[in-house]
Design a protein around this motif. Structure first.
Motif, PDB file in Angstrom:
ATOM      1  N   HIS A   1      -6.921  -2.209  -1.561  1.00  0.00           N
ATOM      2  CA  HIS A   1      -5.495  -2.420  -1.285  1.00  0.00           C
ATOM      3  C   HIS A   1      -5.007  -1.354  -0.312  1.00  0.00           C
ATOM      4  N   ARG A   2      -4.350  -1.820   0.748  1.00  0.00           N
ATOM      5  CA  ARG A   2      -3.853  -0.878   1.755  1.00  0.00           C
ATOM      6  C   ARG A   2      -2.436  -0.413   1.455  1.00  0.00           C
ATOM      7  N   ASP A   3      -1.697  -1.210   0.695  1.00  0.00           N
ATOM      8  CA  ASP A   3      -0.288  -0.896   0.486  1.00  0.00           C
ATOM      9  C   ASP A   3      -0.001  -0.150  -0.821  1.00  0.00           C
ATOM     10  N   VAL A   4      -0.992   0.525  -1.366  1.00  0.00           N
ATOM     11  CA  VAL A   4      -0.767   1.358  -2.551  1.00  0.00           C
ATOM     12  C   VAL A   4      -1.021   2.816  -2.196  1.00  0.00           C
ATOM     13  N   MET A   5      -0.393   3.706  -2.965  1.00  0.00           N
ATOM     14  CA  MET A   5      -0.600   5.127  -2.740  1.00  0.00           C
ATOM     15  C   MET A   5      -0.609   5.839  -4.088  1.00  0.00           C
ATOM     16  N   PRO A   6      -1.400   6.891  -4.205  1.00  0.00           N
ATOM     17  CA  PRO A   6      -1.425   7.637  -5.457  1.00  0.00           C
ATOM     18  C   PRO A   6      -0.175   8.500  -5.598  1.00  0.00           C
ATOM     19  N   TYR A   7       0.274   8.649  -6.834  1.00  0.00           N
ATOM     20  CA  TYR A   7       1.421   9.512  -7.120  1.00  0.00           C
ATOM     21  C   TYR A   7       1.245  10.136  -8.495  1.00  0.00           C
ATOM     22  N   ARG A   8       1.858  11.281  -8.675  1.00  0.00           N
ATOM     23  CA  ARG A   8       1.798  11.967  -9.967  1.00  0.00           C
ATOM     24  C   ARG A   8       2.927  11.443 -10.847  1.00  0.00           C
ATOM     25  N   CYS A   9       2.594  11.025 -12.037  1.00  0.00           N
ATOM     26  CA  CYS A   9       3.563  10.459 -12.969  1.00  0.00           C
ATOM     27  C   CYS A   9       4.344  11.579 -13.655  1.00  0.00           C
ATOM     28  N   LYS A  10       5.668  11.457 -13.631  1.00  0.00           N
ATOM     29  CA  LYS A  10       6.487  12.495 -14.255  1.00  0.00           C
ATOM     30  C   LYS A  10       6.471  12.385 -15.776  1.00  0.00           C
ATOM     31  N   TRP A  11       5.983  11.259 -16.303  1.00  0.00           N
ATOM     32  CA  TRP A  11       5.985  11.073 -17.749  1.00  0.00           C
ATOM     33  C   TRP A  11       4.709  11.584 -18.412  1.00  0.00           C
ATOM     34  N   CYS A  12       3.560  11.269 -17.807  1.00  0.00           N
ATOM     35  CA  CYS A  12       2.297  11.631 -18.467  1.00  0.00           C
ATOM     36  C   CYS A  12       1.559  12.759 -17.747  1.00  0.00           C
ATOM     37  N   GLY A  13       1.913  13.042 -16.496  1.00  0.00           N
ATOM     38  CA  GLY A  13       1.260  14.116 -15.754  1.00  0.00           C
ATOM     39  C   GLY A  13      -0.025  13.704 -15.055  1.00  0.00           C
ATOM     40  N   PHE A  14      -0.484  12.481 -15.295  1.00  0.00           N
ATOM     41  CA  PHE A  14      -1.671  11.978 -14.619  1.00  0.00           C
ATOM     42  C   PHE A  14      -1.265  11.329 -13.302  1.00  0.00           C
ATOM     43  N   TYR A  15      -2.251  10.867 -12.548  1.00  0.00           N
ATOM     44  CA  TYR A  15      -1.995  10.179 -11.287  1.00  0.00           C
ATOM     45  C   TYR A  15      -2.200   8.678 -11.481  1.00  0.00           C
ATOM     46  N   HIS A  16      -1.342   7.873 -10.872  1.00  0.00           N
ATOM     47  CA  HIS A  16      -1.440   6.421 -10.859  1.00  0.00           C
ATOM     48  C   HIS A  16      -1.440   5.978  -9.404  1.00  0.00           C
ATOM     49  N   ASN A  17      -1.864   4.748  -9.166  1.00  0.00           N
ATOM     50  CA  ASN A  17      -1.734   4.131  -7.850  1.00  0.00           C
ATOM     51  C   ASN A  17      -0.631   3.089  -7.934  1.00  0.00           C
ATOM     52  N   GLY A  18       0.296   3.148  -6.991  1.00  0.00           N
ATOM     53  CA  GLY A  18       1.405   2.204  -6.998  1.00  0.00           C
ATOM     54  C   GLY A  18       1.718   1.710  -5.605  1.00  0.00           C
ATOM     55  N   HIS A  19       2.430   0.591  -5.549  1.00  0.00           N
ATOM     56  CA  HIS A  19       2.816   0.033  -4.259  1.00  0.00           C
ATOM     57  C   HIS A  19       3.843   0.910  -3.570  1.00  0.00           C
ATOM     58  N   MET A  20       3.740   0.973  -2.261  1.00  0.00           N
ATOM     59  CA  MET A  20       4.688   1.755  -1.469  1.00  0.00           C
ATOM     60  C   MET A  20       6.015   1.009  -1.387  1.00  0.00           C
ATOM     61  N   PRO A  21       7.116   1.730  -1.339  1.00  0.00           N
ATOM     62  CA  PRO A  21       8.407   1.071  -1.156  1.00  0.00           C
ATOM     63  C   PRO A  21       8.453   0.319   0.179  1.00  0.00           C
ATOM     64  N   ARG A  22       9.212  -0.765   0.221  1.00  0.00           N
ATOM     65  CA  ARG A  22       9.285  -1.582   1.438  1.00  0.00           C
ATOM     66  C   ARG A  22       9.748  -0.784   2.638  1.00  0.00           C
ATOM     67  N   ARG A  23      10.673   0.146   2.422  1.00  0.00           N
ATOM     68  CA  ARG A  23      11.178   0.924   3.556  1.00  0.00           C
ATOM     69  C   ARG A  23      10.067   1.753   4.186  1.00  0.00           C
ATOM     70  N   VAL A  24       9.128   2.224   3.390  1.00  0.00           N
ATOM     71  CA  VAL A  24       8.002   2.995   3.911  1.00  0.00           C
ATOM     72  C   VAL A  24       7.065   2.069   4.694  1.00  0.00           C
ATOM     73  N   LEU A  25       6.806   0.889   4.141  1.00  0.00           N
ATOM     74  CA  LEU A  25       5.931  -0.070   4.829  1.00  0.00           C
ATOM     75  C   LEU A  25       6.521  -0.489   6.165  1.00  0.00           C
ATOM     76  N   LYS A  26       7.843  -0.724   6.201  1.00  0.00           N
ATOM     77  CA  LYS A  26       8.489  -1.115   7.450  1.00  0.00           C
ATOM     78  C   LYS A  26       8.419   0.017   8.481  1.00  0.00           C
TER      79      LYS A  26
END
Length: 66
Positions: free
Chosen positions: A37-62
């Motif tokens: 997947h090209r439109d996902v990016m890793p981020y640190r979760c503020k709830w659990c402290g681990f890293y997840h991969n999530g979709h980028m916001p549309r404004r970033v993709l544009k």
């Protein structure tokens, strides 16, 4: 009325439910590459402290398209 503590616990459970937890940023990046997947990016979760991969916001993709 629900307590704030109970509300925060439910929010945490919903935010991380069903997501793969990666202990390191590098591990999340490797999983992203393997997924293809090209439109996902890793981020640190503020709830659990681990890293997840999530979709980028549309404004970033544009902004990347320009």
């Amino acid at each position: 009325m629900a307590s704030k503590r109970g509300l925060k616990r439910r929010q945490k459970a919903r935010q991380c439910e069903g997501k793969v937890k990666h202990p390191t940023l590098e591990g999340a990046k490797i999983a992203k590459r393997k997924s293809g997947h090209r439109d996902v990016m890793p981020y640190r979760c503020k709830w659990c402290g681990f890293y997840h991969n999530g979709h980028m916001p549309r404004r970033v993709l544009k902004a990347m398209e320009v």
